[in-house]
Design a protein around this motif. Structure first.
Motif, PDB file in Angstrom:
ATOM      1  N   PRO A  38      45.078 -14.301  66.613  1.00 21.77           N
ATOM      2  CA  PRO A  38      46.182 -14.998  67.286  1.00 21.77           C
ATOM      3  C   PRO A  38      45.851 -16.465  67.575  1.00 21.77           C
ATOM      4  CG  PRO A  38      44.992 -13.667  68.877  1.00 21.77           C
ATOM      5  CD  PRO A  38      44.382 -13.378  67.524  1.00 21.77           C
ATOM      6  N   ALA A  71      46.917 -19.839  63.042  1.00 25.42           N
ATOM      7  CA  ALA A  71      47.026 -18.622  63.857  1.00 25.42           C
ATOM      8  C   ALA A  71      47.977 -17.627  63.192  1.00 25.42           C
ATOM      9  CB  ALA A  71      47.543 -18.980  65.245  1.00 25.42           C
ATOM     10  N   ASP A  72      47.655 -16.347  63.334  1.00 21.54           N
ATOM     11  CA  ASP A  72      48.474 -15.228  62.848  1.00 21.54           C
ATOM     12  C   ASP A  72      48.667 -15.204  61.331  1.00 21.54           C
ATOM     13  OD1 ASP A  72      48.949 -13.953  65.383  1.00 21.54           O
ATOM     14  OD2 ASP A  72      50.270 -15.647  65.860  1.00 21.54           O
TER      15      ASP A  72
END
Length: 102
Positions: A38, A71-72
């Motif tokens: 994340p 992120a992600d």
């Protein structure tokens, strides 16, 4: 003879907002399976080569390259031997959070 060294340092243990993985291996094909975090991750490749999958893109990273994974974003890599792959993987978090996708 094949060798692998993997050292993880979580930032919260040393008063830092980032965590790192220091990796050194000559094992052809080694690397993590598909996963995501994340937070962003930056790969600083010191020596050797690896085939990276970052989202839908594939690319080879080699000594001197810096690769950034947002992120992600699902990602993985596999070392391209026989030379030693050495890199620092910088996680933008004070601890590791990994969701394994395969």
């Amino acid at each position: 003879m094949s060798t692998e060294t993997l050292e993880n340092v979580e930032g919260r243990d040393i008063g830092s907002g980032i965590s790192i993985i220091r990796e050194r291996t000559d094992v052809d094909g080694s690397g993590p399976r598909l996963h995501k975090h994340p937070y962003g991750e930056t790969f600083v490749i010191i020596h050797g080569r690896a085939r990276f999958t970052i989202g839908a893109a594939e690319r080879e990273g080699s000594a001197g390259d810096v690769l950034v994974v947002p992120a992600d974003t699902p990602h993985k890599f596999a070392v391209i031997g026989p030379e030693v792959y050495e890199a620092v993987h910088i996680h933008e978090s004070d601890h590791f959070i990994t969701e394994w996708l395969e």
